[in-house]
Design an enzyme around this catalytic site. Structure first.
Site, short mmCIF file in Angstrom:
data_model
loop_
_atom_site.label_atom_id
_atom_site.label_comp_id
_atom_site.label_asym_id
_atom_site.label_seq_id
_atom_site.Cartn_x
_atom_site.Cartn_y
_atom_site.Cartn_z
N GLU A 40 43.55 39.02 37.79
CA GLU A 40 45.02 39.18 37.80
C GLU A 40 45.42 40.64 37.94
OE1 GLU A 40 46.47 36.56 38.26
OE2 GLU A 40 45.07 35.10 37.44
N GLY A 41 44.65 41.40 38.67
CA GLY A 41 44.95 42.83 38.84
C GLY A 41 44.20 43.65 37.83
#
Lengths: 601, 601
Positions: A441-442
């Site tokens: 998610e980053g």
């Protein structure tokens, strides 16, 4: 085997005493349903479910992993049964909207439960966890027909969702994706391409899987402006809305990973799979961000859950394990040695975990209130303010709580000494599971750019000011409170410094954009430490006011934990501040070729 | 698959240019054998062996692990053949004394090779690695007969050694051991007990295994003063000195661990096993320390090797992987995106690894010279000084290099993004393997107590002064060198602060011994950062003097790395200094019972 008890007393402190959740819930539409009694009952039931159903499957799931057989993935033993209980208990629909079959309870309540799930079985928790993002994307951007077909099933939990973004050659840079969507005569699309790292991409827990897929339309603009979002079910719903024909999407292989073995991380092959456009063409990235913001906070909560799990188990070990005498003399003379919790350095490791768990919980719940307000707030100005703060805090929740979560789980292992390295104790699994949270998610680096570049500097610092003003007001209000002086003075100083550091980077960035990237991760960590300092000061305020009451020991421990945080963790801001100011020069000096001159011939 | 090239150019810089190893070797007895040509040839051959023989077995060994079958342990495929090549190449005897069949080359040379082995296959390297400690204990404390029987075989490498200390209920606190040694009529002993975490406790690489075992004699004094050391061979040597009758020591089970899967971590059951006393009765702990000091430096080198491996592989990935454009505009406009090495934060992660690898290498080689002098130095005063410095630096080498090694391998994973979590790339294995180095041979906490308590404070700070004086002299000598001002000024300040912090803790410790434990780990980390700062300043001196020559790029990169270290890593001393000064108060406040009030009902 690891044990876990949901931190119900601490949750009560944060929710009821610090942040007045009862009033917060009462002000939300339908908030009557979230009465204190109901909330307490839900938390207790969640505590029971996570401890009795999920925890026993955590180590076995790690050992067993997932199995790909004949194109179908099987989750570890017991995962499916646990999921059935989860669905039967009505958990998936808890905070979903009534019009789609949800119970309409506040989102924040789901976040609290999520901590318990992540603390007991992260790999399992990701199966239902991914559905939230998929449901949110459909709720915000799906057509009414899509909502009727997919959203209700996701809310019920009989189907689960995925997010299909990453491809072999791109993760962060989604503008590079190659998956294609070709329109068909019936208004649908044929999706073709390969997606990797798809969590819960295939499994046997639910009867259908709803993939939300980024792909490019023919003649789409280049880069990130040419991405569209599609919903691609594993089984195409028949006219009754039940799983019908198998769609052209299959799991090609499972990744062998460092951790979260119980979750199926799939390579998903889309071969002219039937898909339906969600939202407008070429606006897929914006739709995806709806999913990602929810998911990012969710990953921060994973860091929190693992921190609490690590804390509880290493505390238990430190109380039991006898080794050496205290430097100041025996504390348990009747025993062969003192329990290691007498040693200051063991206490440092325990308190580090404790402070990050309690601090992280305050941060999550503080953010969770904003999520509720953004979704359901009745006042436009309040909603806007919450949205601003939520934007600022989301990358901090995600990156800071996973960075310190990884540290905390490692401190947990360290308390166990050599035994921490042995699988049987379950501590090393927490480290392996926590390692992914800094990446997916980053990555932390991406969150840091989001915070400093997009949120803070792009708003000319205005977004940050909304928060630093709140801290400033708190410091002013408590300035004359002698009991809090040890917290308020350093906090006020840091709060001012935060603004100065921001200004400093902003000025430099006008000359050279690389200064943003050079400062970003240290800036994010600095921001995280100051944010937790603010929350610990507020906790200290409530705790010190309650010291004379029945639960003296609880409040005294809370105050002592805040003190530990200020004295032994907050000084890390000294290093981060210096590194924020150090500039890009030393990072950019060496050319890519010259990096390897020490070993390359 | 991971690659690795031994950092021969960097080694030449540190050994020849910085520390003048040619003169150092020439001054040692028999130093003629370690001529620059010979040293270079050995390093090149070591580079080849580690890369071509060990590296290809690293991932397969991790996946396969060890097998216990019918009481015998099998190492992963290929490990035995690699070990045979190692023995045939004469590596085990490299730095052993000629009277026991060794080649008599300096110990430091073996330490350099050890970095290469640890960088390519830590699990394999532990099989021969443990023999060094066992050989050292026998060399220093064994009888002539024991040396003739065991030491020559260990030196040759046809037998390997172990260190059997830990028991299920005690690791750090060896005074608690329960293993018993009962004298028999023939002057030997029957050893009975269970030892755990025995690395290379059983395997199929060598024809015999020599266990060095701590046990208690009947009527031994209580605690650590009642421990004796025994040599217990797996097979009892027959009259020809070859493996004869099987002794009563067997591997009961293998531990399932987070990492180093290729090394057999055994539970060893001693059942009236025949053993022979090494050294004097009840003096076993002192003998064991001979092994442990060697082993501790060895573990520091493990941290270094893993750091270099992580650096090299993440550098390769960062040059290849295309993702996003540089914030300041495209750097590779002809490609779909820029290689990620253009991004400042990726560079920060690469440079962190690079600086720890190069800094760690300087520290290891600086320490290695002292090892040579302690063993073979011709001047008594020099020997004493080297022994003092070695005592001071050993816990720093062990704990600091493994702490930053763990950080470095995690930065390596982080550079790979999600791919770092996937086993195939080999990066997550480095993290799992690195995790044990913070634990075994004494945790970081134990090293920190050794440094601050035993080495620094017990000597009233005199031990530290030997080192800070050397730094002080260097700073004075270079005070007027304008090129070095950016290094000398902060170094001189830190060097003075180091003394002040020590004094501060010492004063507090007179009131309360717990202050030592409260400050210890931050004190150790502080010490490590200052030590590397000293070494980087010396590196900068040599590099800046050589900038105008043929290898400008190499020396410029070295200078830039020193600058990065000072600007982006050294500021961490600000946090550690504050925490050293924070005192024990906040650590000791909460009672063991009250730690869990947030979750315990």
């Amino acid at each position: 085997m690891p044990d876990y008890q949901a931190p119900l007393r601490d949750l009560r402190f944060v929710m009821d005493e610090m942040f007045d959740f009862p009033s917060h819930y009462a002000a939300l539409p339908g908030g009557d349903d979230a009465s204190p009694d109901v909330v307490a009952a839900i938390l207790e039931e969640g505590a029971r479910f996570s401890r009795e159903v999920l925890l026993p499957l955590n180590q076995s799931g790690d050992r067993e992993g997932c199995l790909l057989e004949g194109g179908d993935v099987k989750a570890p033993k017991g995962f499916k049964q646990a999921y059935q209980q989860y669905v039967e208990g009505g958990w998936p629909s808890l905070s979903a909207e009534p019009e789609f079959g949800g119970q309409g309870l506040p989102h924040s309540l789901g976040m609290v439960l999520s901590e318990m799930i992540c603390a007991t079985n992260l790999a399992w928790g990701m199966y239902p966890g991914l559905s939230h993002g998929a449901a949110d994307a459909l709720r915000h951007h799906g057509s009414d027909a899509q909502k009727a077909t997919y959203l209700t099933k996701l809310v019920e939990g009989v189907w689960t969702g995925t997010m299909c973004l990453t491809e072999p050659h791109c993760g962060t840079d989604l503008g590079l994706i190659k998956t294609r969507a070709v329109p068909t005569a019936d208004g649908a699309f044929e999706i073709t391409g390969t997606k990797i790292f798809i969590s819960a991409g295939d499994h046997d827990l639910a009867e259908n899987i709803v993939h939300l897929v980024l792909a490019k339309l023919p003649d789409a603009p280049q880069g990130s402006k040419g991405i569209s979002l599609f919903v691609v079910p594993k089984y195409l719903p028949n006219e009754a809305g039940e799983p019908g024909e198998r769609n052209g999407v299959v799991c090609g292989s499972l990744e062998h990973k460092m951790g979260i073995h119980g979750n199926a991380t799939c390579v998903m092959n889309f071969d002219a799979a039937k898909g339906y456009l969600v939202g407008a063409p070429n606006k897929g990235l914006a739709c995806m961000f709806t999913m990602m913001n929810v998911a990012r906070i969710g990953v921060g909560i994973q860091g929190l859950g693992l921190t609490e799990a690590s804390f509880q188990n290493s505390l238990g070990y430190a109380r039991d394990r006898l080794q050496m005498r205290a430097l100041s003399g025996p504390k348990a003379p009747e025993k062969a040695a003192d329990p290691i919790i007498v040693h200051p350095d063991v206490r440092r490791m325990l308190l580090t975990q404790k402070a990050f768990a309690e601090g992280g919980r305050m941060l999550v719940l503080y953010t969770a209130q904003m999520v509720d307000v953004v979704e359901h707030g009745q006042d436009a100005a309040e909603r806007e303010r919450a949205e601003t703060l939520l934007g600022l805090l989301t990358p901090i929740v995600k990156a800071f709580l996973t960075e310190v979560g990884f540290e905390a789980t490692n401190e947990g292992v360290q308390v166990f000494g050599g035994h921490g390295f042995i699988q049987e104790w379950g501590m090393e699994q927490l480290v392996r599971d926590a390692r992914i949270t800094r990446l997916y998610e980053g990555t932390t680096g991406i969150q840091a750019l989001d915070l400093l570049g997009r949120k803070v500097l792009m708003s000319q610092g205005e977004t940050l000011k909304v928060f630093t003003k709140e801290i400033h007001k708190f410091c002013q209000a408590e300035a004359d409170n002698p009991v809090l002086a040890e917290f308020i003075k350093p906090l006020a100083k840091l709060n001012a410094e935060w603004g100065e550091l921001t200004m400093g980077v902003g000025m430099k960035a006008m000359q050279d954009r690389e200064e943003v990237g050079a400062a970003s991760v240290d800036y994010l960590m600095y921001s995280g430490y100051v944010t937790l300092a603010y929350l610990f000061a507020r906790a200290a305020k409530h705790a010190s006011a309650a010291l004379e009451g029945d639960e003296h020991a609880f409040y005294q421990a809370k105050l002592d934990t805040a003190r530990f945080y200020y004295q032994r963790l907050l000084p890390r801001t000294r290093a981060h501040a210096a590194m924020v100011q150090a500039g890009a020069g030393s990072l950019m000096a060496i050319s890519a070729d010259d990096f390897g001159l020490g070993f390359e011939i």
